[in-house]
Design a protein around this motif. Structure first.
Motif, PDB file in Angstrom:
ATOM      1  N   ASP A 159       0.804  -1.225   0.000  1.00  0.00           N
ATOM      2  CA  ASP A 159       0.000   0.000   0.000  1.00  0.00           C
ATOM      3  C   ASP A 159       0.835   1.271   0.000  1.00  0.00           C
ATOM      4  OD1 ASP A 159      -2.653  -1.316   0.342  1.00  0.00           O
ATOM      5  OD2 ASP A 159      -1.675  -2.048   2.162  1.00  0.00           O
ATOM      6  N   GLU A 160       2.032   1.172   0.520  1.00  0.00           N
ATOM      7  CA  GLU A 160       2.903   2.345   0.569  1.00  0.00           C
ATOM      8  C   GLU A 160       4.349   1.875   0.610  1.00  0.00           C
ATOM      9  OE1 GLU A 160       2.292   3.710   5.100  1.00  0.00           O
ATOM     10  OE2 GLU A 160       0.419   3.499   3.982  1.00  0.00           O
ATOM     11  N   ILE A 161       5.272   2.813   0.322  1.00  0.00           N
ATOM     12  CA  ILE A 161       6.691   2.419   0.229  1.00  0.00           C
ATOM     13  C   ILE A 161       7.595   3.514   0.791  1.00  0.00           C
ATOM     14  CG2 ILE A 161       6.915   3.284  -2.169  1.00  0.00           C
ATOM     15  CD1 ILE A 161       8.779   0.751  -2.616  1.00  0.00           C
ATOM     16  N   TYR A 162       8.696   3.066   1.410  1.00  0.00           N
ATOM     17  CA  TYR A 162       9.653   4.001   2.018  1.00  0.00           C
ATOM     18  C   TYR A 162      11.070   3.643   1.581  1.00  0.00           C
ATOM     19  CZ  TYR A 162       5.555   5.048   4.686  1.00  0.00           C
ATOM     20  OH  TYR A 162       4.277   5.404   5.004  1.00  0.00           O
ATOM     21  N   GLY A 163      11.881   4.666   1.377  1.00  0.00           N
ATOM     22  CA  GLY A 163      13.283   4.453   1.018  1.00  0.00           C
ATOM     23  C   GLY A 163      14.166   5.473   1.707  1.00  0.00           C
ATOM     24  N   ALA A 177      13.248  14.809   5.428  1.00  0.00           N
ATOM     25  CA  ALA A 177      12.339  14.422   4.345  1.00  0.00           C
ATOM     26  C   ALA A 177      11.582  15.666   3.910  1.00  0.00           C
ATOM     27  CB  ALA A 177      11.366  13.351   4.822  1.00  0.00           C
ATOM     28  N   GLY A 178      11.326  15.777   2.623  1.00  0.00           N
ATOM     29  CA  GLY A 178      10.596  16.925   2.091  1.00  0.00           C
ATOM     30  C   GLY A 178       9.257  16.489   1.531  1.00  0.00           C
ATOM     31  N   ILE A 179       8.352  17.444   1.427  1.00  0.00           N
ATOM     32  CA  ILE A 179       7.015  17.172   0.878  1.00  0.00           C
ATOM     33  C   ILE A 179       7.026  17.507  -0.615  1.00  0.00           C
ATOM     34  CG2 ILE A 179       4.624  18.014   0.899  1.00  0.00           C
ATOM     35  CD1 ILE A 179       4.974  18.394   3.950  1.00  0.00           C
ATOM     36  N   GLY A 180       6.313  16.701  -1.405  1.00  0.00           N
ATOM     37  CA  GLY A 180       6.216  16.972  -2.840  1.00  0.00           C
ATOM     38  C   GLY A 180       7.453  16.488  -3.570  1.00  0.00           C
ATOM     39  N   ALA A 181       7.824  17.213  -4.644  1.00  0.00           N
ATOM     40  CA  ALA A 181       8.961  16.781  -5.470  1.00  0.00           C
ATOM     41  C   ALA A 181      10.266  17.044  -4.730  1.00  0.00           C
ATOM     42  CB  ALA A 181       8.949  17.525  -6.790  1.00  0.00           C
ATOM     43  N   VAL A 182      11.016  15.998  -4.413  1.00  0.00           N
ATOM     44  CA  VAL A 182      12.275  16.157  -3.680  1.00  0.00           C
ATOM     45  C   VAL A 182      13.504  15.821  -4.527  1.00  0.00           C
ATOM     46  CG1 VAL A 182      11.251  15.850  -1.405  1.00  0.00           C
ATOM     47  CG2 VAL A 182      12.089  13.858  -2.639  1.00  0.00           C
ATOM     48  N   ALA A 306       1.160  13.615   3.859  1.00  0.00           N
ATOM     49  CA  ALA A 306       0.732  13.000   5.122  1.00  0.00           C
ATOM     50  C   ALA A 306       1.747  11.953   5.574  1.00  0.00           C
ATOM     51  CB  ALA A 306      -0.645  12.368   4.948  1.00  0.00           C
ATOM     52  N   LEU A 307       2.305  11.213   4.616  1.00  0.00           N
ATOM     53  CA  LEU A 307       3.260  10.165   4.982  1.00  0.00           C
ATOM     54  C   LEU A 307       4.622  10.748   5.373  1.00  0.00           C
ATOM     55  CD1 LEU A 307       2.368   7.295   2.471  1.00  0.00           C
ATOM     56  CD2 LEU A 307       1.561   7.670   4.811  1.00  0.00           C
ATOM     57  N   VAL A 308       4.941  11.946   4.891  1.00  0.00           N
ATOM     58  CA  VAL A 308       6.166  12.619   5.350  1.00  0.00           C
ATOM     59  C   VAL A 308       6.035  12.907   6.842  1.00  0.00           C
ATOM     60  CG1 VAL A 308       7.528  14.766   5.229  1.00  0.00           C
ATOM     61  CG2 VAL A 308       6.868  13.585   3.126  1.00  0.00           C
ATOM     62  N   ASP A 309       4.846  13.376   7.268  1.00  0.00           N
ATOM     63  CA  ASP A 309       4.603  13.589   8.708  1.00  0.00           C
ATOM     64  C   ASP A 309       4.811  12.291   9.471  1.00  0.00           C
ATOM     65  OD1 ASP A 309       3.977  16.192   8.334  1.00  0.00           O
ATOM     66  OD2 ASP A 309       1.790  15.938   8.440  1.00  0.00           O
ATOM     67  N   GLU A 310       4.297  11.203   8.914  1.00  0.00           N
ATOM     68  CA  GLU A 310       4.430   9.904   9.559  1.00  0.00           C
ATOM     69  C   GLU A 310       5.906   9.498   9.668  1.00  0.00           C
ATOM     70  OE1 GLU A 310       1.322   9.449  11.033  1.00  0.00           O
ATOM     71  OE2 GLU A 310       1.579   7.330  10.493  1.00  0.00           O
ATOM     72  N   MET A 311       6.645   9.710   8.576  1.00  0.00           N
ATOM     73  CA  MET A 311       8.070   9.349   8.564  1.00  0.00           C
ATOM     74  C   MET A 311       8.844  10.169   9.589  1.00  0.00           C
ATOM     75  SD  MET A 311      10.743   7.782   7.718  1.00  0.00           S
ATOM     76  CE  MET A 311      11.068   6.868   6.225  1.00  0.00           C
ATOM     77  N   LEU A 312       8.551  11.476   9.659  1.00  0.00           N
ATOM     78  CA  LEU A 312       9.278  12.332  10.604  1.00  0.00           C
ATOM     79  C   LEU A 312       8.959  11.921  12.043  1.00  0.00           C
ATOM     80  CD1 LEU A 312       9.021  15.830   8.837  1.00  0.00           C
ATOM     81  CD2 LEU A 312      10.954  14.243   8.855  1.00  0.00           C
ATOM     82  N   GLY A 346       4.296   7.242  -0.805  1.00  0.00           N
ATOM     83  CA  GLY A 346       5.419   6.869   0.038  1.00  0.00           C
ATOM     84  C   GLY A 346       6.324   8.050   0.294  1.00  0.00           C
ATOM     85  N   VAL A 347       7.467   7.740   0.876  1.00  0.00           N
ATOM     86  CA  VAL A 347       8.423   8.791   1.242  1.00  0.00           C
ATOM     87  C   VAL A 347       9.844   8.312   0.958  1.00  0.00           C
ATOM     88  CG1 VAL A 347       9.377  10.188   3.132  1.00  0.00           C
ATOM     89  CG2 VAL A 347       6.924   9.665   3.086  1.00  0.00           C
ATOM     90  N   PHE A 348      10.616   9.205   0.353  1.00  0.00           N
ATOM     91  CA  PHE A 348      12.051   8.996   0.185  1.00  0.00           C
ATOM     92  C   PHE A 348      12.737  10.010   1.094  1.00  0.00           C
ATOM     93  CE2 PHE A 348      16.045   9.329  -2.387  1.00  0.00           C
ATOM     94  CZ  PHE A 348      16.403   8.004  -2.274  1.00  0.00           C
ATOM     95  N   ALA A 349      13.488   9.508   2.076  1.00  0.00           N
ATOM     96  CA  ALA A 349      14.099  10.399   3.069  1.00  0.00           C
ATOM     97  C   ALA A 349      15.615  10.294   2.989  1.00  0.00           C
ATOM     98  CB  ALA A 349      13.617  10.024   4.463  1.00  0.00           C
ATOM     99  N   ARG A 350      16.280  11.327   3.477  1.00  0.00           N
ATOM    100  CA  ARG A 350      17.745  11.369   3.482  1.00  0.00           C
ATOM    101  C   ARG A 350      18.239  11.177   4.905  1.00  0.00           C
ATOM    102  NH1 ARG A 350      20.533  15.382   0.453  1.00  0.00           N
ATOM    103  NH2 ARG A 350      20.339  16.703   2.268  1.00  0.00           N
ATOM    104  N   ILE A 351      19.270  10.342   5.049  1.00  0.00           N
ATOM    105  CA  ILE A 351      19.786  10.040   6.379  1.00  0.00           C
ATOM    106  C   ILE A 351      21.268  10.421   6.433  1.00  0.00           C
ATOM    107  CG2 ILE A 351      20.214   7.590   5.802  1.00  0.00           C
ATOM    108  CD1 ILE A 351      19.091   7.013   8.694  1.00  0.00           C
TER     109      ILE A 351
END
Ligand SMILES: [Zn+2]
Ligand SMILES: [Zn+2]
Length: 390
Positions: A159-163, A177-182, A306-312, A346-351
């Motif tokens: 249903d959703e994906i994270y990287g 993590a940013g919202i929209g086009a990152v 909404a999922l960026v909020d969840e990831m943060l 989903g969300v693509f975040a930087r670590i």
């Protein structure tokens, strides 16, 4: 009913470091990740996953882990491929293959996801299905599409994906993590101008292309400045001009190659349209013909708000709330992860990778201090999104 038990995290971190060094020493190019995929699959089996499927989209691997009765599924994704770069680090575990190197930290991404699989398989703490997606060939933007074409969504639905991607310059233990086009879309174009070449002393007897090339290069720069709305951003770069001329021969043919970065699919379409108009118009002005080939190599990564909020929130719970941040500036790099987001949110975040050399540099290395953080973030977002009450 559960046999779930707490892992020894120090031991997990030591193990992950060993895996990472093993992967780093044995880099493989896109779609050639046979050894890496076999390593990943054997680890996933060792952790006791419910299903491990190999050869998805070439060398991709998908592990599946189920707990409870929940019918929702979360996918976590890592990339496995290396780059054609000669490593210059002198590390004890440096690449054993001259000219091939994990210079983008995909060894670290693969290890973080393996760590998360071990952790979630041992400890559970979620209700539903987790898909561990290890993709090939991220660097050329082909691996995700290959897995999707091989039935990823039908065979292993989620249903959703994270990287997660490491970020040089960001302190280890931090996440953004940013919202929209990152990340940006990357399009490659090639314009071919054709006329009639000839003697450099007698331009009137042919239809040479060089003056048209000069005019075309300048006109292409007006696409962003004069054709797009002022609040839209893009980059049009002409990177190569290849002609059949020599010093005293006027060229009758020229190929003009370049690269376009943009953040919204409509802008990419508009740029292609204007590019064709300008190429045809310029060709007509100089009595030539023009053809355009326009290829969309990467689409932008568009994170769900909404999922960026969840990831943060999830990352904050394991890293500390002062260590996570909403980022507001999109990068002009590109990422194959975007192809999954065309199917599910989903969300693509930087670590954080600390004070390392930048990615794609021969001195780059993934910081092992970030491995356990990454595994914890993967596990935290999974548990948050597959909590029993969802
Ligand atoms: Zn890269
Ligand atoms: Zn990368």
């Amino acid at each position: 009913m559960s046999n779930d038990s707490k892992l020894d995290y120090l031991e997990l971190e030591r193990e992950m470091t060993t895996w990472r060094h093993e992967l780093h020493a044995n880099p493989e190019f896109g779609f050639e990740e046979h050894r890496t995929a076999a390593f990943v699959a054997s680890k996933l089996r060792e952790f006791g996953l419910d299903e491990v499927a190999e050869g998805i989209g070439g060398t991709g691997v998908v592990g599946t882990l189920k707990r409870g009765t929940g019918n929702r599924a979360v996918a976590l994704r890592a990339d496995m491929d290396a780059l054609r770069i000669l490593e210059d680090t002198n590390l004890s575990y440096q690449s054993k293959k001259p000219g091939l190197m994990h210079a983008c930290g995909h060894d670290g991404h693969t290890t973080m996801l393996l760590g998360a699989a071990k952790l979630l398989a041992a400890e559970g703490g979620f209700d539903g299905t987790v898909r561990f997606v290890f993709q090939p060939a991220e660097e050329w933007g082909k691996g995700a599409l290959a897995m999707l074409a091989d039935g990823l969504m039908e065979r292993f639905p989620f249903d959703e994906i994270y990287g997660l991607h490491n970020a040089a310059g960001m302190p280890v233990g931090q996440l953004q993590a940013g919202i929209g086009a990152v990340t940006s879309a990357e399009d490659n174009f090639e314009i071919t101008l054709k006329g009639v070449g000839g003697h450099s002393s007698r331009p009137q007897s042919g239809r040479e292309v060089m003056v048209a090339v000069g005019s075309l290069i300048c006109s292409l720069q007006t696409i962003v400045s004069r054709r797009l709305r002022p609040n839209e951003t893009a980059v049009v770069s002409i990177t190569e001009v290849i002609t059949d001329g020599t010093r005293n021969v006027l060229p009758g043919q020229a190929r003009i190659l370049g690269d376009v970065r943009s953040f919204v699919p409509e802008v990419s379409l508009e740029i292609e349209k204007h590019m064709l108009e300008i190429a045809k118009g310029t060709a007509q002005t100089y009595g030539l013909s023009a053809e355009l080939s326009y290829l969309r190599e990467f689409v932008p990564v568009v994170n769900d708000a909404a999922l960026v909020d969840e990831m943060l929130a999830a990352a904050g719970s394991v890293l500390g709330t002062d260590k996570v941040q909403l980022s507001t500036v999109p990068g002009t790099g590109s990422e194959d992860f975007a192809r999954f987001l065309e199917h599910v949110p989903g969300v693509f975040a930087r670590i954080g990778n600390g004070d390392s050399a930048s990615a794609h540099n021969p001195k780059f290395d993934f910081d092992d201090g970030g491995l356990l953080h990454g595994a914890n973030v993967h596990a935290a977002i999974t548990r948050r999104r597959l909590a029993a009450q969802l």
